[in-house]
Design a protein around this motif. Sequence first.
Motif, PDB file in Angstrom:
ATOM      1  N   UNK A 131     -55.311  22.204 -30.912  1.00  0.00           N
ATOM      2  CA  UNK A 131     -56.737  21.879 -30.897  1.00  0.00           C
ATOM      3  C   UNK A 131     -57.428  22.496 -32.111  1.00  0.00           C
ATOM      4  N   UNK A 132     -57.141  23.768 -32.387  1.00  0.00           N
ATOM      5  CA  UNK A 132     -57.749  24.424 -33.547  1.00  0.00           C
ATOM      6  C   UNK A 132     -57.363  23.713 -34.835  1.00  0.00           C
ATOM      7  N   UNK A 133     -56.113  23.302 -34.935  1.00  0.00           N
ATOM      8  CA  UNK A 133     -55.644  22.602 -36.141  1.00  0.00           C
ATOM      9  C   UNK A 133     -56.346  21.262 -36.296  1.00  0.00           C
ATOM     10  N   UNK A 134     -56.469  20.528 -35.201  1.00  0.00           N
ATOM     11  CA  UNK A 134     -57.128  19.220 -35.237  1.00  0.00           C
ATOM     12  C   UNK A 134     -58.598  19.358 -35.629  1.00  0.00           C
ATOM     13  N   UNK A 135     -59.301  20.286 -34.988  1.00  0.00           N
ATOM     14  CA  UNK A 135     -60.724  20.457 -35.272  1.00  0.00           C
ATOM     15  C   UNK A 135     -60.940  20.900 -36.715  1.00  0.00           C
ATOM     16  N   UNK A 136     -60.159  21.839 -37.173  1.00  0.00           N
ATOM     17  CA  UNK A 136     -60.328  22.332 -38.537  1.00  0.00           C
ATOM     18  C   UNK A 136     -60.003  21.255 -39.573  1.00  0.00           C
ATOM     19  N   UNK A 147     -68.199  27.412 -35.664  1.00  0.00           N
ATOM     20  CA  UNK A 147     -68.131  28.559 -34.766  1.00  0.00           C
ATOM     21  C   UNK A 147     -69.194  29.593 -35.135  1.00  0.00           C
ATOM     22  N   UNK A 148     -69.464  29.746 -36.429  1.00  0.00           N
ATOM     23  CA  UNK A 148     -70.546  30.639 -36.852  1.00  0.00           C
ATOM     24  C   UNK A 148     -71.875  30.182 -36.255  1.00  0.00           C
ATOM     25  N   UNK A 183     -63.972  32.936 -29.693  1.00  0.00           N
ATOM     26  CA  UNK A 183     -62.992  33.956 -30.097  1.00  0.00           C
ATOM     27  C   UNK A 183     -61.587  33.382 -30.124  1.00  0.00           C
ATOM     28  N   UNK A 184     -61.264  32.561 -29.118  1.00  0.00           N
ATOM     29  CA  UNK A 184     -59.939  31.955 -29.057  1.00  0.00           C
ATOM     30  C   UNK A 184     -59.689  31.042 -30.253  1.00  0.00           C
ATOM     31  N   UNK A 185     -60.652  30.198 -30.578  1.00  0.00           N
ATOM     32  CA  UNK A 185     -60.470  29.277 -31.702  1.00  0.00           C
ATOM     33  C   UNK A 185     -60.384  30.041 -33.025  1.00  0.00           C
ATOM     34  N   UNK A 186     -61.161  31.106 -33.156  1.00  0.00           N
ATOM     35  CA  UNK A 186     -61.064  31.914 -34.373  1.00  0.00           C
ATOM     36  C   UNK A 186     -59.675  32.539 -34.496  1.00  0.00           C
ATOM     37  N   UNK A 187     -59.142  33.006 -33.395  1.00  0.00           N
ATOM     38  CA  UNK A 187     -57.807  33.609 -33.408  1.00  0.00           C
ATOM     39  C   UNK A 187     -56.760  32.583 -33.817  1.00  0.00           C
ATOM     40  N   UNK A 188     -56.861  31.369 -33.261  1.00  0.00           N
ATOM     41  CA  UNK A 188     -55.881  30.331 -33.591  1.00  0.00           C
ATOM     42  C   UNK A 188     -56.022  29.852 -35.028  1.00  0.00           C
ATOM     43  N   UNK A 189     -57.226  29.964 -35.578  1.00  0.00           N
ATOM     44  CA  UNK A 189     -57.439  29.540 -36.968  1.00  0.00           C
ATOM     45  C   UNK A 189     -56.625  30.352 -37.964  1.00  0.00           C
TER      46      UNK A 189
END
Length: 392
Positions: A131-136, A147-148, A183-189
């Motif tokens: 999900x993080x990869x797709x969104x980014x 996220x900011x 926080x989760x998405x930032x970690x996966x980024x």
Amino acid sequence: MSFWLSGLGFEYNPFEHLEASSDANLAAYIVGIELFAAAWDAVPSLIFAPTGGGKTAMRMYTMQQCWMSMGPYHPFPISYYFPNYLSTPKNLSREAHLSGIIQAGATSLLIGLTFRPEKLLESNELVQQKVARFLNGFLPNTLGYYLDRLDQHDSPDALSVLLDPSYLLPISPKKPLVEQLSSLLRLQLQDVDSFQLDPEQGFEWMADLLLKDLGFRSIFILADGIDSYPETHASPKLAAETVAPLLEAMPEWESKRIYFKGFFPLEDKSTILEYMPVGFKRLNTADIEWDIPKLATLIQRRVYQGSKGMFGSLDAVCSPELRDVEATLARLCVPLPREILALTQKILEEYYDRTRGLGTQIEIEDIENAKDWYNQNKFNPVYRQVELHSDI
């Protein structure tokens, strides 16, 4: 809210948004719910309405109901509003549409997850990474940028404002869950690499993520706004040519649990249907049509919501000689929601100009003045030559 409306008993102004996409209270106003079977069923659908006749409202309501009323195993709605993703309607290929749909899918997923954080928080780490990869990879800006913005505001509505103002859900997620999501998405980024896929590959990758990894029942591609371009507004043929690649894809997508839902101008219906795939019969169609009772009900529901249930008709705040006010207004205007909203808003403005907001009721002169204004300022040019004879 304009403070002066409180004198009439309103908590907020339910008439100020002529465009459905800017009204967070839309779900409470919906009229003609029987039409929604065409939008909700697991089958490709085309819904037609005149400009200003409820297409965007139906798209938004369908999107909201997917998230709110169809259980945990619900369709995933992609809000594909053409002008948000396509700068021009001319010479569009399937690949151009797929690129727009992928970006719309990333937008819809991020906004949806901020309202329903548990959907991702309860997934396994591999799904969270994907999900993080797709969104980014497919959001208009980096995932970190959004996220900011999310961290700076208490409400996920902040992302809707940035990405798609029509993607509004009447849900108030718990702030700690939204913070966990961020926080989760930032970690996966931290482990996200570059994402290079052509439109066909990207579309398939997105569908696999939504249907298999995240477990949505199906995908609804909710397409709207073809009449928002000056070129297509004036040319049904160009509008039909623009959406033709999407119509051609319907049989293929249906076999993969991807259902195209087009919300198109009624004026373009016959031309668009000429571009349907030959022999394709699994299609729901519906026309949104408005009459005096439906328009009157639309205003009454807004009155009820705007007064927080204190009263359900403008009759309650009008002088005694005015009765069945909503039906009267429906007879005075072109039979479209945007038209009667504009007329009703003008009546409130006339009331304010006369009383400076200190009066206790709307008078007949407020309606007469608003009617005179309306007859010079009808919003829908298709109907500007309609001659209206109704009197108060």
